[in-house]
Design a protein around this motif. Sequence first.
Motif, short mmCIF file in Angstrom:
data_model
loop_
_atom_site.label_atom_id
_atom_site.label_comp_id
_atom_site.label_asym_id
_atom_site.label_seq_id
_atom_site.Cartn_x
_atom_site.Cartn_y
_atom_site.Cartn_z
N TRP A 124 6.78 9.75 -1.79
CA TRP A 124 6.28 9.93 -3.13
C TRP A 124 5.76 11.01 -3.11
O TRP A 124 5.02 10.89 -2.32
CB TRP A 124 5.90 8.51 -3.25
N GLN A 125 5.30 11.30 -4.44
CA GLN A 125 4.31 12.22 -4.70
C GLN A 125 2.60 10.99 -4.54
O GLN A 125 3.08 9.83 -4.98
CB GLN A 125 4.23 12.69 -6.03
N ASP A 126 1.32 12.16 -4.34
CA ASP A 126 0.43 11.50 -4.14
C ASP A 126 -0.22 11.91 -5.42
O ASP A 126 -1.20 12.38 -5.75
CB ASP A 126 -0.98 12.21 -3.20
N ARG A 127 0.64 10.46 -6.62
CA ARG A 127 -0.05 10.59 -7.92
C ARG A 127 -0.58 9.21 -8.31
O ARG A 127 0.72 8.09 -8.39
CB ARG A 127 0.73 11.47 -8.54
N PRO A 128 -1.31 8.28 -8.96
CA PRO A 128 -1.51 6.81 -9.32
C PRO A 128 -0.34 6.70 -10.16
O PRO A 128 -0.06 7.58 -11.12
CB PRO A 128 -2.63 7.21 -9.02
N ALA A 161 3.20 4.34 -0.90
CA ALA A 161 3.68 4.42 -2.40
C ALA A 161 2.55 3.83 -2.96
O ALA A 161 1.71 3.52 -2.46
CB ALA A 161 4.41 3.29 -2.73
N PRO A 162 2.48 4.79 -4.46
CA PRO A 162 0.94 3.99 -5.69
C PRO A 162 1.17 2.85 -5.40
O PRO A 162 0.51 1.98 -5.47
CB PRO A 162 1.31 4.72 -6.65
N ALA A 163 2.48 2.13 -5.75
CA ALA A 163 2.84 0.89 -6.24
C ALA A 163 3.44 0.81 -5.55
O ALA A 163 4.76 0.33 -4.89
CB ALA A 163 2.62 0.13 -7.49
N THR A 164 3.18 -1.39 -4.55
CA THR A 164 4.29 -1.95 -4.10
C THR A 164 4.22 -3.78 -4.85
O THR A 164 3.40 -4.24 -4.88
CB THR A 164 3.99 -2.03 -2.84
N VAL A 165 5.41 -4.08 -5.08
CA VAL A 165 5.48 -5.42 -6.03
C VAL A 165 6.07 -6.39 -4.97
O VAL A 165 7.72 -5.79 -4.52
CB VAL A 165 6.47 -5.02 -7.26
N ILE A 166 5.10 -7.01 -5.24
CA ILE A 166 5.93 -8.27 -4.26
C ILE A 166 6.32 -8.91 -5.76
O ILE A 166 5.89 -9.68 -6.19
CB ILE A 166 4.62 -9.05 -3.19
N LEU A 205 10.66 -6.87 -2.73
CA LEU A 205 9.45 -6.27 -2.46
C LEU A 205 10.15 -4.89 -3.12
O LEU A 205 11.73 -4.45 -2.82
CB LEU A 205 9.03 -5.41 -1.32
N ILE A 206 9.49 -3.64 -3.89
CA ILE A 206 9.63 -3.46 -4.45
C ILE A 206 9.07 -1.52 -5.02
O ILE A 206 7.74 -1.90 -5.46
CB ILE A 206 9.64 -3.01 -6.42
N ASN A 207 8.80 -0.48 -3.91
CA ASN A 207 7.90 0.07 -4.39
C ASN A 207 8.21 0.78 -5.43
O ASN A 207 8.84 1.27 -6.20
CB ASN A 207 8.50 0.97 -2.86
N LEU A 208 6.69 1.40 -5.80
CA LEU A 208 6.60 2.28 -7.40
C LEU A 208 6.14 3.70 -7.10
O LEU A 208 5.25 3.42 -6.69
CB LEU A 208 6.19 1.00 -8.47
N GLY A 209 6.31 4.71 -7.55
CA GLY A 209 5.65 5.90 -7.79
C GLY A 209 6.57 6.70 -8.16
O GLY A 209 7.75 6.41 -9.26
N TYR A 210 6.28 8.21 -8.53
CA TYR A 210 6.22 8.81 -8.36
C TYR A 210 7.17 10.17 -7.52
O TYR A 210 6.48 10.75 -6.10
CB TYR A 210 5.87 10.33 -8.99
N GLY A 211 8.92 10.04 -7.00
CA GLY A 211 9.07 10.01 -5.56
C GLY A 211 9.51 11.70 -5.54
O GLY A 211 9.50 12.70 -6.23
N LEU A 212 9.35 12.02 -4.39
CA LEU A 212 10.15 13.60 -4.61
C LEU A 212 11.66 13.62 -4.13
O LEU A 212 12.31 13.12 -2.92
CB LEU A 212 9.40 13.59 -2.91
N PRO A 213 12.08 14.38 -5.07
CA PRO A 213 13.07 14.45 -5.10
C PRO A 213 14.65 15.39 -3.71
O PRO A 213 15.55 14.81 -3.35
CB PRO A 213 13.77 14.87 -7.05
N GLU A 214 13.64 15.77 -4.04
CA GLU A 214 13.70 16.66 -2.30
C GLU A 214 14.26 16.63 -1.46
O GLU A 214 14.85 16.21 -0.34
CB GLU A 214 13.05 18.12 -2.05
#
Length: 196
Positions: free
Chosen positions: A22-26, A80-85, A169-178
């Motif tokens: 994940w990017q460090d982006r809230p 991850a900026p957010a994790t959804v339970i 669980l679902i981690n949410l954020g802006y991924g790192l495609p590389e």
Amino acid sequence: MPALPDAVLDQLFREARTHRWWQDRPIPEETLRTIADLAKLGPTSANSSPGRFVFVVSREAKERLRPHLDEGNVRQTMSAPATVIVAYDTEFYEKLPRLAPNSPDARSWFAGKPEAIERTGFQGSCLQGAYLIMAARALGLDCGPMGGFDRKGVDEAFFPDGMYKSNFLINLGYGLPEKLHPRQPRLAFEEFCTIA
């Protein structure tokens, strides 16, 4: 209703991937609210809407989650900026008089019937979690759904009254495609579908 353009289908399905870096982006709270508002519109049995979402974003809440994660899921979840339970309410049927006004006896389909409660709660929360993934992708976020965690531990940490039960669980954020691996194979139509 017209079909969605290919670019949208690419974003939702063809190019969408499971992210673990994940990017460090809230994620703004307003975006999380919009995701939930979209996800709640998907269908569930009798509009029962048994799914319950906990957006774990604070450092304190992440630390409560950490000891219940399988070892291989710690880094991706904690970063991850957010994790959804994604959980379900074992008393979802109490809201049916409001949610299913066209079926005044809907509560009686579930009250006192643990097998029906479990089946509908689990099934509905699976659907609602999938809707949440699609809503997040539609809003430009990446997702990392997973099941590698101790459900009993998460339930005790986040739902001590026992009314909700965690599903996945679902981690949410802006991924790192590389950091993505090549997409893994999928089954051909004939391997998982039949037209009867």
